[in-house]
Write a protein that holds these residues in place. Structure first.
Motif, PDB file in Angstrom:
ATOM      1  N   ASP A  41      38.933  41.604  47.165  1.00  0.00           N
ATOM      2  CA  ASP A  41      40.050  40.683  47.385  1.00  0.00           C
ATOM      3  C   ASP A  41      41.364  41.222  46.806  1.00  0.00           C
ATOM      4  O   ASP A  41      42.368  40.513  46.783  1.00  0.00           O
ATOM      5  CB  ASP A  41      39.737  39.305  46.784  1.00  0.00           C
ATOM      6  N   GLY A  42      41.351  42.462  46.333  1.00  0.00           N
ATOM      7  CA  GLY A  42      42.587  43.063  45.832  1.00  0.00           C
ATOM      8  C   GLY A  42      42.730  43.012  44.320  1.00  0.00           C
ATOM      9  O   GLY A  42      43.605  43.649  43.757  1.00  0.00           O
ATOM     10  N   ARG A  43      41.853  42.246  43.665  1.00  0.00           N
ATOM     11  CA  ARG A  43      41.951  42.219  42.210  1.00  0.00           C
ATOM     12  C   ARG A  43      41.691  43.600  41.621  1.00  0.00           C
ATOM     13  O   ARG A  43      40.776  44.305  42.053  1.00  0.00           O
ATOM     14  CB  ARG A  43      40.922  41.245  41.631  1.00  0.00           C
ATOM     15  N   ARG A  44      42.503  43.952  40.647  1.00  0.00           N
ATOM     16  CA  ARG A  44      42.298  45.196  39.902  1.00  0.00           C
ATOM     17  C   ARG A  44      42.225  44.800  38.443  1.00  0.00           C
ATOM     18  O   ARG A  44      43.237  44.458  37.834  1.00  0.00           O
ATOM     19  CB  ARG A  44      43.467  46.168  40.129  1.00  0.00           C
ATOM     20  N   SER A  45      41.019  44.811  37.914  1.00  0.00           N
ATOM     21  CA  SER A  45      40.805  44.210  36.610  1.00  0.00           C
ATOM     22  C   SER A  45      40.449  45.255  35.567  1.00  0.00           C
ATOM     23  O   SER A  45      39.561  46.084  35.782  1.00  0.00           O
ATOM     24  CB  SER A  45      39.685  43.170  36.736  1.00  0.00           C
ATOM     25  N   LEU A  46      41.133  45.204  34.433  1.00  0.00           N
ATOM     26  CA  LEU A  46      40.873  46.157  33.363  1.00  0.00           C
ATOM     27  C   LEU A  46      39.978  45.519  32.316  1.00  0.00           C
ATOM     28  O   LEU A  46      40.180  44.371  31.929  1.00  0.00           O
ATOM     29  CB  LEU A  46      42.187  46.537  32.673  1.00  0.00           C
ATOM     30  N   CYS A  47      39.008  46.289  31.846  1.00  0.00           N
ATOM     31  CA  CYS A  47      38.194  45.858  30.724  1.00  0.00           C
ATOM     32  C   CYS A  47      38.624  46.711  29.533  1.00  0.00           C
ATOM     33  O   CYS A  47      38.448  47.932  29.541  1.00  0.00           O
ATOM     34  CB  CYS A  47      36.720  46.052  31.063  1.00  0.00           C
ATOM     35  N   LEU A  48      39.221  46.069  28.529  1.00  0.00           N
ATOM     36  CA  LEU A  48      39.854  46.796  27.428  1.00  0.00           C
ATOM     37  C   LEU A  48      39.049  46.675  26.134  1.00  0.00           C
ATOM     38  O   LEU A  48      38.414  45.650  25.871  1.00  0.00           O
ATOM     39  CB  LEU A  48      41.261  46.248  27.174  1.00  0.00           C
ATOM     40  N   SER A  49      39.116  47.715  25.319  1.00  0.00           N
ATOM     41  CA  SER A  49      38.489  47.702  23.995  1.00  0.00           C
ATOM     42  C   SER A  49      39.526  47.387  22.936  1.00  0.00           C
ATOM     43  O   SER A  49      40.674  47.831  23.020  1.00  0.00           O
ATOM     44  CB  SER A  49      37.870  49.075  23.686  1.00  0.00           C
ATOM     45  N   SER A  50      39.095  46.611  21.918  1.00  0.00           N
ATOM     46  CA  SER A  50      40.000  46.259  20.825  1.00  0.00           C
ATOM     47  C   SER A  50      39.653  46.986  19.529  1.00  0.00           C
ATOM     48  O   SER A  50      40.463  47.028  18.609  1.00  0.00           O
ATOM     49  CB  SER A  50      39.952  44.744  20.586  1.00  0.00           C
ATOM     50  N   GLN A  51      38.427  47.508  19.459  1.00  0.00           N
ATOM     51  CA  GLN A  51      37.994  48.254  18.278  1.00  0.00           C
ATOM     52  C   GLN A  51      37.206  49.471  18.750  1.00  0.00           C
ATOM     53  O   GLN A  51      36.671  49.469  19.858  1.00  0.00           O
ATOM     54  CB  GLN A  51      37.063  47.394  17.405  1.00  0.00           C
ATOM     55  N   GLY A  77      35.625  44.976  26.368  1.00  0.00           N
ATOM     56  CA  GLY A  77      35.140  46.321  26.077  1.00  0.00           C
ATOM     57  C   GLY A  77      34.527  46.344  24.683  1.00  0.00           C
ATOM     58  O   GLY A  77      33.913  45.368  24.253  1.00  0.00           O
ATOM     59  N   MET A  78      34.717  47.455  23.989  1.00  0.00           N
ATOM     60  CA  MET A  78      34.150  47.549  22.649  1.00  0.00           C
ATOM     61  C   MET A  78      34.929  46.657  21.683  1.00  0.00           C
ATOM     62  O   MET A  78      36.144  46.557  21.759  1.00  0.00           O
ATOM     63  CB  MET A  78      34.268  48.987  22.135  1.00  0.00           C
ATOM     64  N   GLY A  79      34.156  46.053  20.753  1.00  0.00           N
ATOM     65  CA  GLY A  79      34.808  45.380  19.642  1.00  0.00           C
ATOM     66  C   GLY A  79      34.997  43.891  19.817  1.00  0.00           C
ATOM     67  O   GLY A  79      34.780  43.328  20.884  1.00  0.00           O
ATOM     68  N   GLU A  80      35.392  43.258  18.715  1.00  0.00           N
ATOM     69  CA  GLU A  80      35.641  41.815  18.695  1.00  0.00           C
ATOM     70  C   GLU A  80      37.159  41.594  18.591  1.00  0.00           C
ATOM     71  O   GLU A  80      37.752  41.798  17.528  1.00  0.00           O
ATOM     72  CB  GLU A  80      34.898  41.191  17.507  1.00  0.00           C
TER      73      GLU A  80
END
Ligand code: SAH
Length: 329
Positions: free
Chosen positions: A91-101, A147-150
């Motif tokens: 559907d066009g979504r481009r979603s990032l999964c990010l790490s905080s730690q 992603g990684m971390g809390e």
């Protein structure tokens, strides 16, 4: 890019601080070098290029899944592993999964990141640079801190990143912070910070079971955490996502689905997302499709909206909870 280092450089050389805004605007639109920043004087561009790396992260490896998911493994300046993922949807979504730690200090028994050594909190720039890496590939419009971390344990930096993301094309309403239920963090974001979405990794409807699989539950038990989520809903006017990992024979029975419904009712403050488990080389197995469907329909029959998460990037270890553990092993 280390925007603080850029600020420092500018002030040390008596240059106007709004140059940082210009550089940021270029980065946010996908620029990969100072050369492209045509509204900066050529001399300054060359000076900055010689002094400031365009990213605080070095790409160590990347992989692309058959479903279009793309994963990058980065190293920080002090060689800590960090992973991020770009998911492309039809559907066009481009979603990032990010790490905080880098790594995670919590020891959820099912999570690959939980089994690796905790490194440290990532800086604001190190989190932003994950997003900018993918922005250089193509425009992006959603982000999740899954992603990684809390993220709630590195909240100042995570919130600073959330303030920047709209510049890249990711509205706060399309940004989700996912938490184990780190109570002080949830309470803080209820009243402070940008209007992002909240997801709670619940995974069990009672304290006895949840403490077994998520030791952090001993510290912040379910009633308090779910209470804080209800408050979020009231103040923020947004439903809270409940993430529920489907672990075969552990938390996927019909009785537990009813217990979950009891916990979340009567008010409709939540949306449940059932997550098929990605085996991570431990004692857990994912629930069968039938068990997931049974759990979902039990919830639906009780009036709780529940969906099953689409798993992405399985073939490249980009699925939830699998980030960077292998690289760090
Ligand atoms: N610490 C935060 C964010 C990172 S984890 C949190 O726990 O919410 C993002 C999600 O992936 C969490 O819901 C986590 O429980 C889930 N997860 C961890 N390991 C997984 C696995 N092997 N398969 C599927 N989901 C997993």
């Amino acid at each position: 890019m280390d925007l603080n280092a850029l600020d420092t450089y500018l002030s040390e050389h008596d240059l106007p601080s709004w140059r940082t805004d210009q550089v940021w605007e270029w980065l946010a639109r996908g620029a990969g070098s100072f050369d492209e920043m045509s509204n900066l004087p050529a001399g300054l561009r060359a000076e900055l290029a010689a002094r400031l790396p365009i990213s605080t992260l070095e790409v160590d490896a990347s992989a692309k899944s058959v479903d279009g998911t793309e994963k990058a493994l980065f190293l920080t300046g002090d060689r800590r592993p960090v992973e991020a993922v770009l998911m492309r949807y039809r559907d066009g979504r481009r979603s990032l999964c990010l790490s905080s730690q880098s790594g995670c200090p919590l020891t959820c028994t099912f999570c690959a990141t939980g089994t690796m050594k905790f490194g440290r909190n990532l800086t604001e720039s190190e989190i932003l640079d994950q997003a900018l890496h993918f922005r250089r590939i193509e425009p992006v419009n959603h982000a999740v801190f899954m992603g990684m971390g809390e993220p709630m344990m590195n909240l100042d930096n995570v919130l600073a990143v959330c303030e920047r993301l709209p510049g890249i094309g990711i509205a706060n309403s399309h940004t989700t912070i996912s938490t184990v239920g780190w109570l002080p963090g949830i309470q803080r974001v209820i009243t402070e910070g940008p209007a992002v979405r909240l997801a709670l990794s619940l995974h069990a409807p009672n304290d006895e079971l949840r403490s077994k699989i998520m030791p952090v539950n001993e510290r912040y038990p379910i009633a308090d955490v779910v209470g804080a989520c209800r408050e979020w809903r009231q103040v923020r006017k947004r439903k809270v996502f409940i993430e529920y990992l489907m672990l075969d024979g552990v938390n996927d029975s019909r009785e537990l689905a009813h217990e979950l419904a009891d916990l979340l009712l009567p008010k409709n403050d939540f949306k449940v997302n059932l997550i098929p488990y990605n085996p991570s080389g431990n004692e857990y197995q994912g629930s069968s499709r039938e068990a997931i469907e049974r759990f979902r329909s039990t919830l639906m029959n009780r009036g709780i909206h529940a969906t099953v998460r689409l798993t992405r990037g399985r073939d490249i270890d980009a699925a939830c909870g699998q980030l960077a553990a292998r690289a760090a092993a």
